[in-house]
Design an enzyme around this catalytic site. Structure first.
Site, PDB file in Angstrom:
ATOM      1  N   CYS A  31       0.806  -1.215   0.000  1.00 27.02           N
ATOM      2  CA  CYS A  31       0.000   0.000   0.000  1.00 27.02           C
ATOM      3  C   CYS A  31       0.838   1.264   0.000  1.00 27.02           C
ATOM      4  O   CYS A  31       0.297   2.360  -0.116  1.00 27.02           O
ATOM      5  CB  CYS A  31      -0.907   0.012   1.225  1.00 27.02           C
ATOM      6  SG  CYS A  31       0.050   0.052   2.743  1.00 27.02           S
ATOM      7  N   ASP A  65       2.383   2.528   2.501  1.00 33.23           N
ATOM      8  CA  ASP A  65       2.463   3.170   3.806  1.00 33.23           C
ATOM      9  C   ASP A  65       3.867   2.989   4.394  1.00 33.23           C
ATOM     10  O   ASP A  65       4.585   2.053   4.036  1.00 33.23           O
ATOM     11  CB  ASP A  65       1.406   2.593   4.752  1.00 33.23           C
ATOM     12  CG  ASP A  65       0.006   3.094   4.391  1.00 33.23           C
ATOM     13  OD1 ASP A  65      -0.087   4.141   3.739  1.00 33.23           O
ATOM     14  OD2 ASP A  65      -0.970   2.419   4.744  1.00 33.23           O
ATOM     15  N   CYS A  78      -2.437   3.375   7.859  1.00 31.00           N
ATOM     16  CA  CYS A  78      -3.820   3.237   8.294  1.00 31.00           C
ATOM     17  C   CYS A  78      -3.884   2.946   9.791  1.00 31.00           C
ATOM     18  O   CYS A  78      -2.852   2.777  10.453  1.00 31.00           O
ATOM     19  CB  CYS A  78      -4.486   2.118   7.519  1.00 31.00           C
ATOM     20  SG  CYS A  78      -3.854   0.509   7.981  1.00 31.00           S
ATOM     21  N   CYS A  87      -0.818  -4.973   7.269  1.00 28.06           N
ATOM     22  CA  CYS A  87      -0.410  -3.732   7.917  1.00 28.06           C
ATOM     23  C   CYS A  87       0.502  -4.016   9.119  1.00 28.06           C
ATOM     24  O   CYS A  87       1.351  -3.197   9.471  1.00 28.06           O
ATOM     25  CB  CYS A  87      -1.625  -2.940   8.370  1.00 28.06           C
ATOM     26  SG  CYS A  87      -2.854  -2.740   7.067  1.00 28.06           S
TER      27      CYS A  87
HETATM   28  S1  FES Z   1      -3.278  -0.116   4.465  1.00 28.81           S
HETATM   29 FE1  FES Z   1      -1.234   0.408   4.367  1.00 28.81          FE
HETATM   30  S2  FES Z   1      -0.543  -0.205   6.289  1.00 28.81           S
HETATM   31 FE2  FES Z   1      -2.624  -0.621   6.424  1.00 28.81          FE
END
Ligand code: FES
Ligand SMILES: Cc1ncc(COP(=O)(O)O)c(C=O)c1O
Ligand SMILES: Cc1ncc(COP(=O)(O)O)c(C=O)c1O
Ligand code: FES
Lengths: 387, 127, 387, 127
Positions: free
Chosen positions: D34, D36, D59, D103
């Site tokens: 994602c 992140d 998230c 995540c």
């Molecule tokens: S969606 Fe990217 S870490 Fe949870």
């Protein structure tokens, strides 16, 4: 026009049961969240979808992951046939079905024929019964799908589904059944009946119109029919019809939980009616199978009359029913089902279908037993020339 | 199917139903669209239809059309009866739903065939 | 979890308006007749279908014979694209659409590519706008269809539909538009906008989920998508979803009768919110077109945060909204729309879509203006390392 | 998305947020799924994590996982910290919804990368 309605057309559609409407209502205005969203409001929606899917699965002896919501029986039939055809084209191009299927199957097959598939339409006997041996004979090494309806909508004949499923599987061919008329009337177990795909429609068992489902056995190769968002595991796109599927779930649970109880009551009403009408009216014939038929189905022909005229006369007294010769309803005349059973045109057009249901009362049957013989006699006087 | 009151009246109380044993003309016609049939009996005197009867195996619209058409030709000359069209019959019934228009053709056909069969019996050219 | 809901996700779905539910209710239990039947009960149903069809036609400036009911926007999109592709295959095999369409269009196009069609996905500018000149350049002598959405669901950008329609028609190519987000928000006139086919979905304008329509201009060649009975002039089979289409008709009338009145109110709320938030929060950018956008659409990115985390935080206070980075909602991350507009991934994932609607009040906006800056600041502290 | 109370607690009141100016190990890792990111700071004394801080752009599940993971490794030996799996972190949070399991990998990755970067600085083989 009569004010009171005597509803003998449950095979065409049923009212949505008040309990079902009550179950649906909160999902219009209150729990209205899009199940694909992330917030709490959507959690409720997702739970409702999960719950309804479980209810449908339970009714069929399936697991929830094998149930896909659609917008009705017709969509389910289209998806089953077109989806399997497209996904298995490498394997073959031959489909076997019967001459007495609903148009949702027959017209889809004709479409597939225009796309280069070949379709065998199996004949039926005089009772509307398909012979499993005929299915076996029709199977070739190009056959990818057998589709035979569980029960017929016009004459109510219930097919030997488990035997046909076994024949298909013996030859490694997928088996679909249009159970739109059967669900809620005939106990279904997809494993015992060797069914790979099954179509159902909510409004035939006191659920809402515009709802349905396709059961797809785990591992069956089928192309998506409605492409788009990720709903239904990406296999049937479109924002979920939340109140609709809640209603479908509630209705199928209601219809199947005590299936023997309420079908027995309906069958008893049917048998009483049949006994008396065969007694009191001359020149009546029963269409369909004497015993292997839907509990609520009556299909009888009255020589010397036109079914549509009979409906008009009955309609004046509030009786709702249907006929195999409704040229004005957009269907051809006479019924392809009765024709396939070898019923002569003069009797096919003279047919009356009465379909009883949970709402039918003894009083309704009494009224009809009172009304019908007069109506038939009156039309016969007209056609036979006695004023 | 929504029918006018006149249609329902002629359907439930059809005029001129029956047979004429001493008919001067008799035909039985069938609809190619639906297979429904109408039989028509005419009693003719001096080129005038003095009596008429029909039998119909057909839908409500067919029965009402036969009833209305027979009313409309009773007492009329053969020329006048010949000129009657199914649209006039339908109009006299207050109209018919579009898919039921063909049902009124049955009556028109029966009248014309009956007149021609009568003319042929008289040694005349059919119209 | 907060009890009170602040609903800023009208683009995902709307509640069914209480008046619409009220209009539907009698058609579940009372006027439940199958419109294909012959008796009086069915007359009521047929009249309801005719009435609803007229309401949809009126809202689009179409004639009733050009309106076909479906089970939603996704089905309408599938039908338009697959139906036109199949019916016009002799003429050509090329379709033009845009990179920012809904998945109902994009995944259908990908399906058609697998079936041998070729598809051009036009780019958009930084505001999400399609250039009619680019449409014209993309047209070849194999092109059979141009499909461009009226308004985008994520950023709200409204396309120059009339110009695009004119370009398509100049070259004798059919023009479809996905107006699912536009109906009820943008006045539609299929003639003035030169639209041949138009998709709409009831639940986006306070109608019921699982209802929709496809407008098909008279004479347009299109294959049937759902085969079966004679419903919808034999072009879209399946027992009519009677309460559903009654609701669709009531809802579209409600939404379009005074379209300028209620969109102006919503746009004013949106503008107030935007003015204040751009003022009070640093490092915010507006996604989409500054003026040519849906009245209720707000799409903003907050550098340095994750949109999904922001939704979770807002959700705790009852705020319902959406983001261009919802990896858990099954969509890829980041949004294909923002990506096509050239928004960098770090800002795409930081996006928040707030869609206002008829139910949004000044108080809702006040609450959000109160809550949002704090939530953003809190997440920024987390990502930037100040505890 | 339904999160457990523990997830929501660690999301809304994350422990060990921030930077350590005098960190012995620092890494910034990104999720391939994602995009992140999580940054991790460790203060290490005699093979033990004596202090830890993190920053996460991600998230709610990612933030809660970072918070929980840092709590779980604080005071632990490097061996113990290395052994921490994302499943243990998720379990400590009372579970994560299936699509959010990835995540929690972010925290596991960050811890292992930080430990290895520390070992390399010490002239040791990475684990
Ligand atoms: S969606 Fe990217 S870490 Fe949870
Ligand atoms: C046997 C059978 N199959 C399919 C259908 C189609 O179902 P629906 O009209 O709900 O789409 C029906 C009823 O109309 C039916 O009786
Ligand atoms: C632009 C657009 N097209 C199509 C759809 C699909 O509509 P539905 O989910 O009602 O099938 C949506 C909404 O989900 C949309 O926003
Ligand atoms: S349907 Fe045959 S005459 Fe009317």
């Amino acid at each position: 026009m009569s004010e009171k309605i005597y509803y003998f057309d449950h095979a065409a559609t049923t009212p949505t049961h008040p309990e079902v409407v009550a179950a649906m209502l909160p999902y219009f205005t209150e729990h209205f969240g899009n199940p694909s969203s992330l917030y709490g409001l959507a959690d409720e929606s997702r739970e409702a979808v999960t719950h309804a899917r479980g209810q449908v699965a339970d009714a069929l002896g399936a697991s929830p992951g094998e149930i896909f919501f659609t917008a009705g029986g017709t969509e389910s039939d289209n998806w089953a046939l077109k989806g399997v055809a497209l996904a298995n084209r490498e394997k073959g191009d031959h489909i076997i079905t019967t001459a007495i299927e609903h148009h949702a199957i027959l017209h889809t097959c004709e479409f597939l024929e225009r796309q280069g598939f070949s379709v065998t339409y199996l004949p039926v006997d005089r009772y509307g019964m398909v012979d499993p041996a005929a299915v076996e004979e029709a199977i070739t090494d190009r056959t990818i799908l057998v589709s035979v309806m569980t029960a017929n909508n016009e004459v109510g004949t219930i097919q030997p589904i488990a035997e046909i499923g076994a024949v298909a599987h013996k030859h490694g061919v997928l088996f679909h059944t249009d159970a739109v008329q059967a669900v809620g009337n005939v106990p279904i177990d997809v494993d015992a009946m060797q069914i790979d795909l099954l179509s159902l429609s909510g409004h035939k068992f006191y659920g809402p119109k515009g709802t349905g489902a396709l059961y797809i056995r785990d591992g069956v190769a089928i192309e998506t029919f409605v492409h788009g968002g990720g709903q239904e595991k990406g296999r049937r796109a479109g924002t979920e019809n939340l109140p609709g599927l809640v209603g479908l779930g509630a209705a199928i649970k209601r219809a199947c939980d005590d299936i023997h109880g309420h079908t027995a009551r309906v069958a008893q009403l049917r048998d009483r009616f049949l006994d008396e009408i065969l007694e009191s009216v001359p020149e009546v014939t029963l269409n369909g199978h004497p015993t292997e038929r839907l509990p609520g189905n009556i299909n009888i022909s009255f020589a010397g009359i036109d079914g549509e005229a009979l409906l008009t006369l009955l309609g004046m007294q509030g009786v709702c029913a249907s006929t195999g010769s409704a040229c004005s309803s957009g269907e051809e005349t006479p019924s392809h089902v009765l024709t396939a059973m070898g019923v002569p045109p003069s009797l096919a057009r003279a047919s009356l279908r009465l379909s009883l249901g949970d709402l039918t009362t003894e009083a309704d049957v009494d009224f009809l037993l009172d009304t019908l013989p007069d109506a038939v006699a009156r039309l016969r006087r007209l056609s036979r020339g006695h004023a | 199917m929504q029918f006018t009151e006149t249609v329902m009246d002629h359907f439930t109380n059809p005029r001129n139903v029956g047979v004429l044993e001493d008919a001067d003309a008799f035909v039985e016609v069938g609809s190619s669209e639906c297979g429904d049939t109408t039989a028509l009996y005419l009693k003719i005197e001096e080129g005038r239809i003095v009596d008429v009867r029909f039998r119909t195996l057909g839908c409500a619209a067919a029965i009402a059309s036969s009833s209305m058409a027979t009313e409309m030709i009773k007492g009329k000359s053969l020329e006048e009866a010949w000129a009657l069209t199914n649209r006039e019959v339908a109009d006299a019934l207050g109209g018919l739903p579009e898919p039921k228009m063909h049902c009124s053709v049955l009556a028109e056909d029966a009248i014309r065939e009956a007149i021609n069969s009568y003319r042929e019996k008289q040694g005349l050219e059919p119209w």
